[in-house]
Design an enzyme around this catalytic site. Structure first.
Site, short mmCIF file in Angstrom:
data_model
loop_
_atom_site.label_atom_id
_atom_site.label_comp_id
_atom_site.label_asym_id
_atom_site.label_seq_id
_atom_site.Cartn_x
_atom_site.Cartn_y
_atom_site.Cartn_z
N ARG A 1 0.84 -1.22 0.00
CA ARG A 1 0.00 0.00 0.00
C ARG A 1 0.87 1.25 0.00
NH1 ARG A 1 -1.79 2.14 4.35
NH2 ARG A 1 -2.10 0.19 5.47
N TYR B 1 -14.87 17.62 -16.11
CA TYR B 1 -15.43 16.26 -16.04
C TYR B 1 -16.48 16.24 -14.93
CZ TYR B 1 -15.60 11.27 -14.98
OH TYR B 1 -16.02 9.99 -14.72
N ASP C 1 -5.62 19.14 -15.03
CA ASP C 1 -5.99 17.81 -15.51
C ASP C 1 -5.60 17.76 -16.98
OD1 ASP C 1 -7.29 15.59 -16.57
OD2 ASP C 1 -8.97 15.74 -15.18
N LYS D 1 -7.17 6.75 -19.83
CA LYS D 1 -7.44 7.25 -21.18
C LYS D 1 -6.20 7.07 -22.06
CE LYS D 1 -11.21 8.81 -19.10
NZ LYS D 1 -12.13 7.87 -18.51
#
Ligand SMILES: Cc1ncc(COP(=O)(O)O)c(C=O)c1O
Length: 410
Positions: free
Chosen positions: A84, A137, A208, A233
């Site tokens: 983690r 978004y 972004d 993406k």
């Protein structure tokens, strides 16, 4: 509890001088790429994040499937201990994306783009203020709304294409999170001007860069403090993984983001990250091919009698064209298409397509199309009939024949 959260400082506890001051000073520096200085981005995409060239070593980094590492006592800095916190299968991808964005330090990979965005939003304290595009978004906007409701955060939505009114909203902001081009309206922001003004107002600036990719736009070189991607993406590029990443020139910011990831557990699986690095190798080819297809399709769509409007920064008639031509190394491969008629006609176009896949998401090798207002949560200023098209790398004539046939039936 293991010692994983030792030395953790939550971002909202970070002092203003550490955030605004240190970050902007850092990002004003000319970034030094730790890898491939002087190499073209297409070369960096292929060469970065490889194992050392030692006789008999693999050309690709191995996937290590282990949740824990042999460890006792106090771990030395950089020593792997628990997955983690860090694992060697993340590191080549984190290095490669940082190299492409010309970041001075490796990035921080997340289990999704939204997890990366959540980490960025954590720089906004309770009662703070965030500025973001009205056509960001929709889930990013939803996240901000959640902060407003639960933590009294002021959320200011702006038209990023309008530099003056956007800058006017910066006063008192803790974070300015910009998309350019925006999703799905493809507005283009004057990033250097907005970043400068946001810094003057004392805000941290995140961009972004999902739509543009680091091949077409490098916001860190324009002074941004943080850059994030939905690596789902273009970076991964094959619609087979969900991932996110944050990069920065500031070691302090990167450490804060990494500590957030460790605390929240918003981590990526090793295999997904390995696949993303594999996808990244062809980023330059894919971005070029998809961009060429998109420009050709946008030109043809503009002239089609059944088309009411086309949004694509590569078209000289697009309001974002001049700015995109000045700031970007290309125009990307997302087109906003409004067929004549309303939402029924738009749905009819999608239903008639065979080569284009009706699907959400974008940036894969395959062309996808979606009417964005099918989501009740999409911004109400997005036209009801707007089709967001993610142009892939298929033969452009096949894409056109499919699209023209679907439009002709209206
Ligand atoms: C511009 C942009 N940013 C972030 C995200 C969120 O990424 P993910 O779906 O990987 O969580 C998306 C997803 O569509 C996006 O389009």
């Amino acid at each position: 509890m293991t010692g994983d959260t030792q030395n953790f400082t939550h971002p909202s506890q970070t002092s203003d001088s550490q955030r605004g001051g240190e970050a902007s000073a850092d990002s004003a520096k000319e970034p030094e790429s730790p890898h491939g200085a002087g190499l073209a981005p297409a070369t960096v995409a292929v060469t970065s994040g490889r194992p050392d060239r030692v006789q008999g070593s693999p050309v690709n980094p191995p996937i290590v499937m282990s949740s824990t590492y042999v460890s006792q006592g106090v771990a030395a800095p950089g020593e792997l201990m628990y997955t983690r916190m860090d694992t060697e299968t993340w590191q080549p991808f984190e290095q490669a994306v940082a190299d492409l964005e010309q970041a001075a330090v490796p990035g921080v990979v997340f289990g999704s783009g939204m997890a990366a965005i959540a980490a960025v939003f954590s720089f906004v304290p309770a009662g703070g203020k965030v500025v973001l595009p009205r056509h960001a978004y929709q889930v990013t906007l939803g996240f901000a709304q959640d902060l407003a409701e639960r933590y009294d955060v002021r959320v200011e939505k702006v038209d990023v294409a309008d530099t003056e009114s956007t800058i006017a909203a910066f006063e008192g902001a803790d974070l300015v999170l910009i998309e350019s081009p925006t999703n799905p309206m493809l507005e283009v922001a004057d990033l250097p001007a907005l970043i400068d003004a946001a810094h003057s107002a004392g805000a941290l600036v995140a961009v972004d860069n999902t739509f543009a990719t680091p091949l077409l736009q490098r916001p860190l070189s324009m002074g941004a403090d943080l850059v994030l991607h939905s690596a789902t993406k273009y970076l991964a590029g094959h619609s087979d993984v969900v991932l996110g990443i944050v990069v920065s020139n500031s070691e302090h910011l990167v450490n804060t983001v990494r500590a957030y990831r460790t605390l929240h557990g918003s981590i990526a699986g090793p295999f997904e990250v390995w696949l993303a690095l594999r996808g990244l190798r062809t980023l330059a080819l894919r971005v070029r091919a998809a961009g060429e297809n998109a420009l050709e399709l946008a030109r043809r769509l503009e002239a089609h009698p059944k088309v009411a409007a086309v949004r694509f920064p590569g078209l000289p008639t697009d309001p974002g064209h001049e700015r995109a031509a000045a700031l970007m190394g290309g125009f990307g491969a997302i087109i906003g298409l409004e067929p004549v008629g309303g939402l029924e006609e738009a749905d009819k176009v999608i239903a008639a397509l065979n080569v284009w896949t009706p699907a959400t998401s974008l940036g894969g090798v395959e062309s996808t199309i979606e009417r964005r207002r099918r989501f009740a949560t999409e911004s109400q200023t997005v036209p009801e009939n707007l089709l967001r098209m993610s142009v892939g790398i298929e033969d452009v004539e096949d894409l056109w024949a499919d699209l023209a046939g679907a439009l002709d039936q209206l």
